[in-house]
Design a protein around this motif. Structure first.
Motif, PDB file in Angstrom:
ATOM      1  N   ALA A  97       0.846  -1.135  -0.019  1.00  0.00           N
ATOM      2  CA  ALA A  97      -0.011   0.104   0.126  1.00  0.00           C
ATOM      3  C   ALA A  97       0.766   1.100  -0.093  1.00  0.00           C
ATOM      4  CB  ALA A  97      -0.999  -0.095   1.314  1.00  0.00           C
ATOM      5  N   PRO A  98       0.575   2.300  -0.534  1.00  0.00           N
ATOM      6  CA  PRO A  98       1.169   3.484  -0.576  1.00  0.00           C
ATOM      7  C   PRO A  98       1.553   4.114   0.748  1.00  0.00           C
ATOM      8  CG  PRO A  98      -0.521   3.676  -2.376  1.00  0.00           C
ATOM      9  CD  PRO A  98      -0.722   2.513  -1.513  1.00  0.00           C
ATOM     10  N   ASP A  99       0.608   3.898   1.764  1.00  0.00           N
ATOM     11  CA  ASP A  99       0.896   4.425   2.978  1.00  0.00           C
ATOM     12  C   ASP A  99       1.920   3.534   3.510  1.00  0.00           C
ATOM     13  OD1 ASP A  99      -1.006   6.564   2.866  1.00  0.00           O
ATOM     14  OD2 ASP A  99      -2.479   5.240   3.912  1.00  0.00           O
ATOM     15  N   SER A 100       2.087   2.356   3.418  1.00  0.00           N
ATOM     16  CA  SER A 100       3.120   1.571   3.971  1.00  0.00           C
ATOM     17  C   SER A 100       4.387   1.800   3.385  1.00  0.00           C
ATOM     18  CB  SER A 100       2.773   0.130   3.551  1.00  0.00           C
ATOM     19  OG  SER A 100       1.593  -0.444   4.152  1.00  0.00           O
ATOM     20  N   ALA A 101       4.462   2.157   1.995  1.00  0.00           N
ATOM     21  CA  ALA A 101       5.725   2.884   1.393  1.00  0.00           C
ATOM     22  C   ALA A 101       6.078   3.994   2.205  1.00  0.00           C
ATOM     23  CB  ALA A 101       5.700   2.887  -0.131  1.00  0.00           C
ATOM     24  N   ARG A 102       5.318   4.908   2.243  1.00  0.00           N
ATOM     25  CA  ARG A 102       5.808   6.292   2.995  1.00  0.00           C
ATOM     26  C   ARG A 102       6.184   6.057   4.416  1.00  0.00           C
ATOM     27  NH1 ARG A 102       1.463   8.349  -0.808  1.00  0.00           N
ATOM     28  NH2 ARG A 102      -0.092   7.174   0.773  1.00  0.00           N
ATOM     29  N   ALA A 103       5.661   5.143   5.141  1.00  0.00           N
ATOM     30  CA  ALA A 103       5.953   4.806   6.495  1.00  0.00           C
ATOM     31  C   ALA A 103       7.297   4.288   6.342  1.00  0.00           C
ATOM     32  CB  ALA A 103       4.825   3.940   7.325  1.00  0.00           C
ATOM     33  N   LEU A 104       7.614   3.401   5.631  1.00  0.00           N
ATOM     34  CA  LEU A 104       8.856   2.731   5.754  1.00  0.00           C
ATOM     35  C   LEU A 104      10.271   3.710   5.247  1.00  0.00           C
ATOM     36  CD1 LEU A 104       7.733  -0.817   4.162  1.00  0.00           C
ATOM     37  CD2 LEU A 104       8.656  -0.450   6.510  1.00  0.00           C
ATOM     38  N   ALA A 105       9.754   4.370   4.315  1.00  0.00           N
ATOM     39  CA  ALA A 105      10.599   5.378   3.686  1.00  0.00           C
ATOM     40  C   ALA A 105      10.950   6.213   4.861  1.00  0.00           C
ATOM     41  CB  ALA A 105      10.116   6.010   2.494  1.00  0.00           C
ATOM     42  N   SER A 106       9.992   6.570   5.608  1.00  0.00           N
ATOM     43  CA  SER A 106      10.261   7.921   6.747  1.00  0.00           C
ATOM     44  C   SER A 106      11.293   7.238   7.754  1.00  0.00           C
ATOM     45  CB  SER A 106       9.053   8.136   7.510  1.00  0.00           C
ATOM     46  OG  SER A 106       9.338   9.118   8.283  1.00  0.00           O
ATOM     47  N   ARG A 107      11.171   5.863   8.013  1.00  0.00           N
ATOM     48  CA  ARG A 107      12.164   5.235   9.198  1.00  0.00           C
ATOM     49  C   ARG A 107      13.398   5.244   8.453  1.00  0.00           C
ATOM     50  NH1 ARG A 107       9.395   0.000  11.568  1.00  0.00           N
ATOM     51  NH2 ARG A 107      11.478  -0.160  12.761  1.00  0.00           N
ATOM     52  N   ALA A 108      13.627   4.707   7.274  1.00  0.00           N
ATOM     53  CA  ALA A 108      14.810   4.506   6.474  1.00  0.00           C
ATOM     54  C   ALA A 108      15.756   5.989   6.480  1.00  0.00           C
ATOM     55  CB  ALA A 108      14.735   3.933   5.248  1.00  0.00           C
ATOM     56  N   GLU A 109      14.742   6.886   6.262  1.00  0.00           N
ATOM     57  CA  GLU A 109      15.367   8.309   6.033  1.00  0.00           C
ATOM     58  C   GLU A 109      16.029   8.796   7.260  1.00  0.00           C
ATOM     59  OE1 GLU A 109      12.294  10.160   3.959  1.00  0.00           O
ATOM     60  OE2 GLU A 109      12.726   9.257   2.034  1.00  0.00           O
ATOM     61  N   ALA A 110      15.136   8.547   8.241  1.00  0.00           N
ATOM     62  CA  ALA A 110      15.629   8.840   9.495  1.00  0.00           C
ATOM     63  C   ALA A 110      16.739   8.096  10.085  1.00  0.00           C
ATOM     64  CB  ALA A 110      14.734   8.344  10.681  1.00  0.00           C
ATOM     65  N   LEU A 111      17.298   7.105   9.409  1.00  0.00           N
ATOM     66  CA  LEU A 111      18.612   6.345   9.796  1.00  0.00           C
ATOM     67  C   LEU A 111      19.695   6.967   8.630  1.00  0.00           C
ATOM     68  CD1 LEU A 111      17.422   2.840  10.290  1.00  0.00           C
ATOM     69  CD2 LEU A 111      17.995   4.397  12.054  1.00  0.00           C
ATOM     70  N   GLY A 112      19.344   8.052   7.937  1.00  0.00           N
ATOM     71  CA  GLY A 112      20.290   8.473   6.760  1.00  0.00           C
ATOM     72  C   GLY A 112      20.507   7.606   5.673  1.00  0.00           C
ATOM     73  N   LEU A 113      19.340   6.717   5.411  1.00  0.00           N
ATOM     74  CA  LEU A 113      19.229   5.941   4.259  1.00  0.00           C
ATOM     75  C   LEU A 113      18.656   6.630   2.955  1.00  0.00           C
ATOM     76  CD1 LEU A 113      18.889   2.618   5.976  1.00  0.00           C
ATOM     77  CD2 LEU A 113      21.023   3.435   5.007  1.00  0.00           C
ATOM     78  N   LEU A 114      18.741   6.378   1.919  1.00  0.00           N
ATOM     79  CA  LEU A 114      18.027   6.717   0.878  1.00  0.00           C
ATOM     80  C   LEU A 114      16.796   5.674   0.426  1.00  0.00           C
ATOM     81  CD1 LEU A 114      20.732   8.186  -1.401  1.00  0.00           C
ATOM     82  CD2 LEU A 114      18.994   9.494  -0.256  1.00  0.00           C
ATOM     83  N   TRP A 115      15.731   6.043   0.050  1.00  0.00           N
ATOM     84  CA  TRP A 115      14.702   4.918  -0.285  1.00  0.00           C
ATOM     85  C   TRP A 115      14.115   5.348  -1.732  1.00  0.00           C
ATOM     86  CZ3 TRP A 115      12.989   1.071   3.063  1.00  0.00           C
ATOM     87  CH2 TRP A 115      11.735   0.817   2.911  1.00  0.00           C
ATOM     88  N   LEU A 116      13.943   4.223  -2.026  1.00  0.00           N
ATOM     89  CA  LEU A 116      13.483   4.360  -3.673  1.00  0.00           C
ATOM     90  C   LEU A 116      12.211   3.321  -3.618  1.00  0.00           C
ATOM     91  CD1 LEU A 116      13.802   5.903  -6.444  1.00  0.00           C
ATOM     92  CD2 LEU A 116      14.651   3.786  -7.425  1.00  0.00           C
ATOM     93  N   ASP A 117      11.083   3.887  -3.926  1.00  0.00           N
ATOM     94  CA  ASP A 117       9.818   3.212  -4.111  1.00  0.00           C
ATOM     95  C   ASP A 117       9.663   2.689  -5.425  1.00  0.00           C
ATOM     96  OD1 ASP A 117       7.193   2.254  -3.805  1.00  0.00           O
ATOM     97  OD2 ASP A 117       6.256   4.429  -3.830  1.00  0.00           O
ATOM     98  N   ALA A 118       9.892   1.265  -5.357  1.00  0.00           N
ATOM     99  CA  ALA A 118      10.229   0.861  -7.179  1.00  0.00           C
ATOM    100  C   ALA A 118       9.718  -0.553  -7.314  1.00  0.00           C
ATOM    101  CB  ALA A 118      11.854   0.939  -7.279  1.00  0.00           C
ATOM    102  N   PRO A 119       8.225  -0.867  -7.173  1.00  0.00           N
ATOM    103  CA  PRO A 119       7.901  -2.088  -7.435  1.00  0.00           C
ATOM    104  C   PRO A 119       8.121  -2.496  -8.980  1.00  0.00           C
ATOM    105  CG  PRO A 119       6.352  -0.499  -6.696  1.00  0.00           C
ATOM    106  CD  PRO A 119       7.408   0.262  -7.074  1.00  0.00           C
ATOM    107  N   VAL A 120       8.176  -3.712  -9.183  1.00  0.00           N
ATOM    108  CA  VAL A 120       8.606  -4.274 -10.566  1.00  0.00           C
ATOM    109  C   VAL A 120       7.561  -5.057 -10.988  1.00  0.00           C
ATOM    110  CG1 VAL A 120      10.986  -4.213  -9.970  1.00  0.00           C
ATOM    111  CG2 VAL A 120       9.722  -5.982  -9.544  1.00  0.00           C
ATOM    112  N   SER A 121       7.738  -5.196 -12.665  1.00  0.00           N
ATOM    113  CA  SER A 121       7.016  -6.206 -13.135  1.00  0.00           C
ATOM    114  C   SER A 121       7.465  -6.863 -14.314  1.00  0.00           C
ATOM    115  CB  SER A 121       5.844  -5.426 -13.965  1.00  0.00           C
ATOM    116  OG  SER A 121       4.764  -6.256 -14.541  1.00  0.00           O
TER     117      SER A 121
END
Length: 298
Positions: A97-121
């Motif tokens: 879900a988009p909300d899950s992607a945003r929440a996980l990205a926020s946690r990663a960014e707080a650790l100084g990590l970059l986040w790419l929301d990148a589903p594949v097909s």
């Protein structure tokens, strides 16, 4: 580049092998011994837990099932976060879900990590060719850091914006189409069989005419031979179409076709077919009407 790949299923294995072919130093993580053995035989380092990831890993590609597995793989007790280099990029490719992607990205960014929301097909074959399609969103810095990985695993990368969650949104919409197409492909093949059409002839006609779809061509080919080994399992579409209906509900948006398709996949799971290839949702019609599928043993 030092890359970790967590989840070496049909798509993850192909992506990990493509990264190896591109010359990256790749560590593949999977709980299944068979997957680790296959990757190790190809020359990659294989581990059973993200806690074994080499220190200083510069990019982490996650091809797990859902948001919960993504969270555990990075932030769990045996997660990868502590092993990533400062400023490393996390490429999150699970359907969620988009909300899950945003929440996980926020946690990663707080650790100084970059986040790419990148589903594949693209499926297992495209993954092994390094020819997947990526529908991605994130900062310019995240795209730049992920570029060597994307170059190795994909031939088409859609840059959908700088806001995490857009990639997830597009993938959920894509899965609406994919799930409905599989369900209707199975319905059409089952109807033709019940009406007495030769299944191979029906397949040949449809795949040469306007009614064809990629899902019909791909999935019904396996139904014709009885090959129900899961490239993408019935259970995956119960989950993904659930994401569709959840997102639609939050927007007061009706999705009757997606909801019906989800019920058909749920019926297949109730019949014990949850871990079979998703095209074998056709067994719901077999159970209802008594048709014989062409790949069934005499």
């Amino acid at each position: 580049m030092r890359v970790g790949v967590i989840g070496m299923g049909s798509m993850g294995m192909g992506a990990a092998l493509s990264l190896l072919k591109a010359g990256h130093t790749v560590t593949g993580c999977d709980m299944r011994e068979a997957a680790r053995a296959e990757f190790a035989a190809a020359g990659g380092a294989a581990i059973a837990s993200a806690a074994e990831l080499p220190k200083g890993t510069e990019a982490l590609l996650l091809l797990v099932v859902n948001a919960q597995q993504t969270e555990a793989a990075i932030f769990g007790e045996s997660g990868a976060a502590a092993h990533l280099a400062p400023g490393a990029v996390v490429i999150s490719s699970a359907t969620m879900a988009p909300d899950s992607a945003r929440a996980l990205a926020s946690r990663a960014e707080a650790l100084g990590l970059l986040w790419l929301d990148a589903p594949v097909s693209g499926g297992a074959a495209k993954a092994r060719e390094g020819a997947m399609t990526v529908m991605a969103s994130g900062s310019a810095a995240a795209f730049d850091a992920a570029q060597p990985v994307l170059d190795a695993i994909a031939t088409k990368v859609w840059r959908l914006g700088d806001a995490v969650g857009i990639g997830a949104t597009v993938k959920v919409v894509h899965q609406l189409l994919a799930g409905v197409h599989i369900a209707v492909a199975a319905e059409a093949m089952a109807l033709g069989i019940r009406a007495g059409a030769n299944p191979q002839a029906l397949y040949d006609v449809v795949t040469s005419a306007a009614g064809n779809s990629w899902m019909f061509e791909n999935r019904m080919a396996r139904v014709l031979t009885g090959d129900d080994a899961p490239r993408s399992a019935v259970d995956i579409f119960i989950k993904d179409l659930g994401l569709v209906t959840d997102m639609a509900r939050s927007l007061d948006f009706p999705v009757p076709l997606a909801a019906q398709a989800q019920q058909l996949f749920t019926a297949a799971r109730a019949m014990g077919q949850g871990q079979k290839d998703d095209g074998f949702v056709i067994r719901v019609w077999q159970a209802l009407t008594g048709i014989k599928l062409p790949g069934d043993a005499p």
